[in-house]
Design an enzyme around this catalytic site. Sequence first.
Site, PDB file in Angstrom:
ATOM      1  N   LYS A 103      13.432  -7.571  14.174  1.00 24.65           N
ATOM      2  CA  LYS A 103      14.308  -7.718  13.004  1.00 24.65           C
ATOM      3  C   LYS A 103      15.482  -8.660  13.314  1.00 24.65           C
ATOM      4  O   LYS A 103      15.951  -9.363  12.430  1.00 24.65           O
ATOM      5  CB  LYS A 103      14.802  -6.344  12.522  1.00 24.65           C
ATOM      6  CG  LYS A 103      13.681  -5.427  12.016  1.00 24.65           C
ATOM      7  CD  LYS A 103      12.966  -5.985  10.781  1.00 24.65           C
ATOM      8  CE  LYS A 103      12.007  -4.972  10.165  1.00 24.65           C
ATOM      9  NZ  LYS A 103      11.298  -5.477   8.979  1.00 24.65           N
ATOM     10  N   TYR A 139      11.327  -3.154  18.038  1.00 29.15           N
ATOM     11  CA  TYR A 139      11.497  -3.176  16.573  1.00 29.15           C
ATOM     12  C   TYR A 139      12.783  -3.923  16.238  1.00 29.15           C
ATOM     13  O   TYR A 139      12.788  -4.823  15.396  1.00 29.15           O
ATOM     14  CB  TYR A 139      11.538  -1.742  16.027  1.00 29.15           C
ATOM     15  CG  TYR A 139      11.780  -1.692  14.538  1.00 29.15           C
ATOM     16  CD1 TYR A 139      10.806  -2.120  13.651  1.00 29.15           C
ATOM     17  CD2 TYR A 139      12.991  -1.225  14.016  1.00 29.15           C
ATOM     18  CE1 TYR A 139      11.027  -2.095  12.285  1.00 29.15           C
ATOM     19  CE2 TYR A 139      13.214  -1.203  12.654  1.00 29.15           C
ATOM     20  CZ  TYR A 139      12.232  -1.630  11.794  1.00 29.15           C
ATOM     21  OH  TYR A 139      12.453  -1.613  10.441  1.00 29.15           O
ATOM     22  N   SER A 176      14.776  -6.745   6.311  1.00 32.23           N
ATOM     23  CA  SER A 176      15.122  -6.581   7.722  1.00 32.23           C
ATOM     24  C   SER A 176      15.358  -5.090   7.949  1.00 32.23           C
ATOM     25  O   SER A 176      14.572  -4.255   7.487  1.00 32.23           O
ATOM     26  CB  SER A 176      16.361  -7.428   8.036  1.00 32.23           C
ATOM     27  OG  SER A 176      16.813  -7.217   9.345  1.00 32.23           O
ATOM     28  N   SER A 198       0.826  -1.220   0.000  1.00 30.78           N
ATOM     29  CA  SER A 198       0.000   0.000   0.000  1.00 30.78           C
ATOM     30  C   SER A 198       0.855   1.264   0.000  1.00 30.78           C
ATOM     31  O   SER A 198       0.375   2.327  -0.368  1.00 30.78           O
ATOM     32  CB  SER A 198      -0.929   0.007   1.213  1.00 30.78           C
ATOM     33  OG  SER A 198      -0.165   0.060   2.393  1.00 30.78           O
TER      34      SER A 198
HETATM   35  N1  LIG Z   1      11.503   3.279   6.073  1.00 28.66           N
HETATM   36  C1  LIG Z   1      12.602   2.922   6.686  1.00 28.66           C
HETATM   37  O1  LIG Z   1      13.448   3.782   7.040  1.00 28.66           O
HETATM   38  C2  LIG Z   1      12.895   1.457   6.938  1.00 28.66           C
HETATM   39  C3  LIG Z   1      14.191   1.129   7.371  1.00 28.66           C
HETATM   40  C4  LIG Z   1      14.490  -0.207   7.606  1.00 28.66           C
HETATM   41  C5  LIG Z   1      13.539  -1.186   7.396  1.00 28.66           C
HETATM   42  N2  LIG Z   1      12.280  -0.851   6.986  1.00 28.66           N
HETATM   43  C6  LIG Z   1      11.317  -1.942   6.785  1.00 28.66           C
HETATM   44  O2  LIG Z   1      10.794  -1.872   5.486  1.00 28.66           O
HETATM   45  C7  LIG Z   1       9.530  -2.519   5.445  1.00 28.66           C
HETATM   46  C8  LIG Z   1       8.536  -1.662   4.690  1.00 28.66           C
HETATM   47  O3  LIG Z   1       8.349  -0.442   5.378  1.00 28.66           O
HETATM   48  P1  LIG Z   1       8.217   0.968   4.654  1.00 28.66           P
HETATM   49  O4  LIG Z   1       9.369   1.777   5.104  1.00 28.66           O
HETATM   50  O5  LIG Z   1       7.945   0.820   3.218  1.00 28.66           O
HETATM   51  O6  LIG Z   1       6.937   1.534   5.470  1.00 28.66           O
HETATM   52  P2  LIG Z   1       5.432   1.823   5.015  1.00 28.66           P
HETATM   53  O7  LIG Z   1       5.415   2.822   3.938  1.00 28.66           O
HETATM   54  O8  LIG Z   1       4.711   2.128   6.290  1.00 28.66           O
HETATM   55  O9  LIG Z   1       4.923   0.422   4.435  1.00 28.66           O
HETATM   56  C9  LIG Z   1       4.675  -0.670   5.272  1.00 28.66           C
HETATM   57  C10 LIG Z   1       3.747  -1.627   4.559  1.00 28.66           C
HETATM   58  O10 LIG Z   1       3.564  -2.782   5.384  1.00 28.66           O
HETATM   59  C11 LIG Z   1       2.167  -2.980   5.566  1.00 28.66           C
HETATM   60  N3  LIG Z   1       1.908  -3.653   6.829  1.00 28.66           N
HETATM   61  C12 LIG Z   1       2.311  -3.295   8.065  1.00 28.66           C
HETATM   62  N4  LIG Z   1       1.875  -4.195   8.969  1.00 28.66           N
HETATM   63  C13 LIG Z   1       1.206  -5.157   8.272  1.00 28.66           C
HETATM   64  C14 LIG Z   1       0.517  -6.335   8.627  1.00 28.66           C
HETATM   65  N5  LIG Z   1       0.434  -6.747   9.890  1.00 28.66           N
HETATM   66  N6  LIG Z   1      -0.078  -7.064   7.645  1.00 28.66           N
HETATM   67  C15 LIG Z   1      -0.014  -6.662   6.366  1.00 28.66           C
HETATM   68  N7  LIG Z   1       0.606  -5.543   5.956  1.00 28.66           N
HETATM   69  C16 LIG Z   1       1.207  -4.803   6.909  1.00 28.66           C
HETATM   70  C17 LIG Z   1       1.562  -1.598   5.501  1.00 28.66           C
HETATM   71  O11 LIG Z   1       0.178  -1.706   5.243  1.00 28.66           O
HETATM   72  P3  LIG Z   1      -0.886  -0.595   5.771  1.00 28.66           P
HETATM   73  O12 LIG Z   1      -0.799   0.534   4.799  1.00 28.66           O
HETATM   74  O13 LIG Z   1      -2.178  -1.310   5.756  1.00 28.66           O
HETATM   75  O14 LIG Z   1      -0.442  -0.207   7.151  1.00 28.66           O
HETATM   76  C18 LIG Z   1       2.351  -1.030   4.332  1.00 28.66           C
HETATM   77  O15 LIG Z   1       1.871  -1.501   3.111  1.00 28.66           O
HETATM   78  C19 LIG Z   1       9.155  -2.801   6.893  1.00 28.66           C
HETATM   79  O16 LIG Z   1       9.397  -4.159   7.180  1.00 28.66           O
HETATM   80  C20 LIG Z   1      10.118  -1.926   7.686  1.00 28.66           C
HETATM   81  O17 LIG Z   1      10.411  -2.461   8.953  1.00 28.66           O
HETATM   82  C21 LIG Z   1      11.950   0.460   6.760  1.00 28.66           C
END
Ligand SMILES: NC(=O)c1ccc[n+]([C@@H]2O[C@H](COP(=O)([O-])OP(=O)(O)OC[C@H]3O[C@@H](n4cnc5c(N)ncnc54)[C@H](OP(=O)(O)O)[C@@H]3O)[C@@H](O)[C@H]2O)c1
Length: 264
Positions: free
Chosen positions: A143, A139, A125, A9
Amino acid sequence: MIVFITGISSGFGLETAKLLLQQGHTVYGSVRRDVELPQGIHPLKVDVRDREGVQKCVDQIIEAEGRIDVLVNNAGMGIGGPLEFASPQEISEQMDSNFLGLVHCVDAVLPHMRRQGSGRIIAISSIGGLMGLPFQGFYSASKFAVEGYCEALRLETKPFGVSVVVIRPGDFSTGFTSSRKKQTSEEALQAYPAYKQAIGKVEKDERGGLEPKVLARKIGKVIRMRHPRHGYVVSSFEQRLSVLLKRILPAEWFSPILGSYYGL
Ligand SMILES: NC(=O)c1ccc[n+]([C@@H]2O[C@H](COP(=O)([O-])OP(=O)(O)OC[C@H]3O[C@@H](n4cnc5c(N)ncnc54)[C@H](OP(=O)(O)O)[C@@H]3O)[C@@H](O)[C@H]2O)c1
């Protein structure tokens, strides 16, 4: 290739889905709510914490395509706050979304990948999966769980031609920051005076972070590689340096460096 990405999303999931579609792959992606997606992407409604729901999604993909080549375990969220103040519900949400959800997806695709004798499982991760980040401790724990699980999984699935790649992003500008569930109680803020400033720094770093397209491109490359590495760090130079320091320095030296960055 037939690809299943969780959490499309927004953020990495959305950018990866768009890129892989452009590159000619067949893209299925999980969503929890109604979102507008580019034509051609197949949305599947599920919360990854729902084991049966995840199984149904994978059944649907197999029924339509007969196979599944790549799983991108991306769905995830973060809670922020002093560890002491996290409620059991918050801890469950953190661990179940980021770790158990990933396990559900792997369990659902693996029998098909084993049967095919091929497949690639990519786990998103975090640098927080390599070092315990203050005020993001659960968090990090979620991870770290992903890291340990994937290390073991890689060994178990290698004989079947199924490879496991862990991608560790640094700070990126996505929906992750605004979705973070933060501890806001007066008691927590008073008990841990460093918390407010530290979480402010975390959010500032994320908002000023890299574009999610950068990570999508990395995933696009990893999918095509014949022999990918076990893992990749995708981040700024400074964050790659912190990962290197964590690896080479004694813990007693690295910990104060990390602490001082967050004002501890
Ligand atoms: N952004 C960063 O700086 C960063 C750094 C390191 C790692 N990450 C990792 O990257 C991954 C993606 O995050 P993002 O940064 O792209 O954040 P994001 O824009 O918030 O996207 C997260 C996605 O995961 C979905 N989601 C969360 N919980 C869920 C669940 N229980 N079941 C199904 N879908 C779920 C959300 O859906 P909804 O829209 O319905 O909530 C959204 O589509 C995550 O695993 C995060 O830990 C991010």
